[in-house]
Design an enzyme around this catalytic site. Structure first.
Site, PDB file in Angstrom:
ATOM      1  N   ASN A  90       0.814  -1.218   0.000  1.00 31.55           N
ATOM      2  CA  ASN A  90       0.000   0.000   0.000  1.00 31.55           C
ATOM      3  C   ASN A  90       0.846   1.267   0.000  1.00 31.55           C
ATOM      4  OD1 ASN A  90      -2.257  -1.497   2.439  1.00 31.55           O
ATOM      5  ND2 ASN A  90      -2.305  -1.649   0.215  1.00 31.55           N
ATOM      6  N   LEU A  91       2.052   1.195   0.547  1.00 28.22           N
ATOM      7  CA  LEU A  91       2.830   2.401   0.823  1.00 28.22           C
ATOM      8  C   LEU A  91       3.346   3.074  -0.435  1.00 28.22           C
ATOM      9  CD1 LEU A  91       4.801   1.271   4.000  1.00 28.22           C
ATOM     10  CD2 LEU A  91       2.463   2.151   3.785  1.00 28.22           C
ATOM     11  N   GLN A  92       3.239   2.429  -1.580  1.00 30.73           N
ATOM     12  CA  GLN A  92       3.646   3.035  -2.848  1.00 30.73           C
ATOM     13  C   GLN A  92       2.730   4.204  -3.223  1.00 30.73           C
ATOM     14  OE1 GLN A  92       1.352   2.061  -5.451  1.00 30.73           O
ATOM     15  NE2 GLN A  92       2.395   2.567  -7.360  1.00 30.73           N
ATOM     16  N   ARG A  93       1.533   4.284  -2.627  1.00 32.51           N
ATOM     17  CA  ARG A  93       0.581   5.324  -3.018  1.00 32.51           C
ATOM     18  C   ARG A  93      -0.307   5.802  -1.876  1.00 32.51           C
ATOM     19  NH1 ARG A  93      -0.500   0.418  -3.759  1.00 32.51           N
ATOM     20  NH2 ARG A  93      -2.536  -0.506  -3.385  1.00 32.51           N
ATOM     21  N   LYS A 106      -6.494   0.134   8.644  1.00 32.16           N
ATOM     22  CA  LYS A 106      -6.254   1.393   7.934  1.00 32.16           C
ATOM     23  C   LYS A 106      -6.958   2.572   8.593  1.00 32.16           C
ATOM     24  CE  LYS A 106      -5.250  -0.401   3.314  1.00 32.16           C
ATOM     25  NZ  LYS A 106      -5.668  -0.424   1.896  1.00 32.16           N
ATOM     26  N   CYS A 208      -7.078  -2.132  -9.389  1.00 32.09           N
ATOM     27  CA  CYS A 208      -5.712  -1.610  -9.241  1.00 32.09           C
ATOM     28  C   CYS A 208      -4.770  -2.689  -8.719  1.00 32.09           C
ATOM     29  CB  CYS A 208      -5.719  -0.407  -8.307  1.00 32.09           C
ATOM     30  SG  CYS A 208      -6.535   1.042  -8.996  1.00 32.09           S
ATOM     31  N   CYS A 357      -5.027 -17.528  -9.356  1.00 29.38           N
ATOM     32  CA  CYS A 357      -4.827 -16.084  -9.481  1.00 29.38           C
ATOM     33  C   CYS A 357      -4.035 -15.610  -8.268  1.00 29.38           C
ATOM     34  CB  CYS A 357      -6.171 -15.359  -9.602  1.00 29.38           C
ATOM     35  SG  CYS A 357      -7.257 -15.553  -8.173  1.00 29.38           S
TER      36      CYS A 357
END
Length: 399
Positions: A90-93, A106, A208, A357
């Site tokens: 998550n920390l990429q955005r 969160k 996403c 998947c």
């Protein structure tokens, strides 16, 4: 009719959504001084922000910047709906969270970040998954909704709940390098159902988490969502009601399209089953019987390597996911190609097939489609490649 309506929407002014609060304190005057000296906002607009109650759906890619800017702007009450926990990916955005928050809910991480930025904000936490049983009750306590959801079922639910209650909401959407923002308000203009009357076929649009997102895009779209929220609350400017702003991060360009209200559409009066509306079938008992565990699959692959067993292992993820981590011996055929009917000739009916998947959801969808198409010798990997890494190859990366 449509062109006349959109012209009216483009020029109409909306009354301020929120009545002003009492006078600002000296600390608030100093904190919000850069707003106060803007003639269009001023003390009156800031007092409206102070009195506003805004509910944000999701503390993820769009919710993260939106929550920070709502708090910085001085919105008095902010609600957060999210039942997820912070993950390293998550920390990429999702800039409201940090490394020390990994594993935390969160909503708690977001609450602490808001308190550090602006302790004057009353943060209300709703650690639930939004659905038809709770949406109306949650929405009633707020003036405005910001929808940062990443799936179509929730977007239609937010639209319908807001319409039933007569509330406006700001919608944002991101995928890879593209972003969209609009305002929907049934009693004043078009809704999300006017933009998307029918949900796309299940699995045809990657999320996403499946297709990726350019991290910085979240800031551009999330901040525009807050801009629209502040304009609605204070009554300034020209709302995006009746328009959709489209951002192309690769091209560095914004453009807009008009959307008009369908004059034949019936008013929304009740909520429905949104997963069914979006073609997301719940798992059946028959589906659960056609599953294999990661350890079972490992045994099957070992038998196949020894020439004792013959079956196809089909990875239904996207190519970018396959490049990050894969199960050796799997063939990549993305879910979208299968559900669109483009890849059936690549899937033999006279051999066993195991689909997999990331976590098991997409492979379950493909499994159901294959069985409906007449395939009998099909199953899927329970828990997906995340279960495989956890139970079989723990040195491989996850995402």
């Amino acid at each position: 009719m449509a062109s006349s309506f959109t012209a009216n929407v483009a020029t109409q002014s909306l009354d301020p959504l929120v009545e002003p609060a009492a006078d600002l304190t000296p600390d608030e005057v100093e904190r919000y001084s850069r707003h106060l000296i803007i003639p269009e906002i001023g003390a009156l607009g800031q007092r409206r922000l102070k009195n506003a109650k805004v509910l944000v759906i999701g503390a993820g890619g769009l919710g993260a910047p939106a929550l920070l800017y709502l708090a910085a702007a001085g919105v008095g009450t902010i609600g957060i709906v999210d039942d997820d926990v912070v993950d390293l990916s998550n920390l990429q955005r999702q800039v409201i969270h940090g490394v020390s928050d990994v594993g935390r809910p969160k909503i708690e991480s977001a609450r602490d970040a808001i308190a550090e930025l602006n302790p004057l904000v009353d943060v209300r936490l709703h650690n639930v998954r939004l659905d038809s049983s709770n949406a109306l009750e949650l929405f009633r306590g707020y003036d405005l909704i910001l929808d940062g959801a990443d799936n179509f079922a929730t977007r239609y639910l937010v639209n319908d709940a807001a319409a039933i209650l007569g509330k406006p909401y700001v919608w944002g959407s991101i995928f890879r390098f593209d972003g969209q923002v609009s305002v929907f308000w049934e009693k004043h203009g078009p809704t999300y159902r006017d933009l998307y009357p029918e949900a796309p076929p299940a699995g045809s649009v990657p999320s996403c988490g499946e297709g990726g997102v350019f991290g910085m895009l979240c800031a551009a779209v999330g901040s525009l969502m807050v801009t629209e929220a502040v304009k609605l609350i204070t009554g300034v400017g020209r709302s995006l009601l009746g328009r959709v702003a489209l951002f192309d991060a690769l091209g560095g360009s914004w453009r807009e399209i008009r959307v008009s209200k369908d004059p034949a559409a019936e008013p929304t009066t009740e909520l429905t089953d949104y997963e069914a509306f979006c073609g997301i079938a719940p798992a059946t008992q028959a589906d659960t019987e056609h599953t294999v565990t990661a350890t079972q699959l490992a045994t099957m692959l070992a038998s196949r390597k020894a020439g004792l067993k013959d079956f196809e292992l089909v990875d239904v993820r996207e190519a970018g996911e396959y490049d990050i981590v894969r199960i050796e011996g799997a063939t990549l055929i993305p879910q979208g190609r299968i559900l669109a009917g483009e890849a059936w000739d690549e899937l033999p009916q006279d051999r066993d097939i195991v689909f997999h998947c990331k976590a098991g959801t997409r492979s379950a969808n493909v499994l159901a489609a294959a069985r409906e198409a007449g395939y009998q010798r099909v199953s899927h990997l329970d828990g997906g490649i995340l279960a495989w890494v956890r139970d079989v190859e723990p040195d491989k990366p996850v995402y």
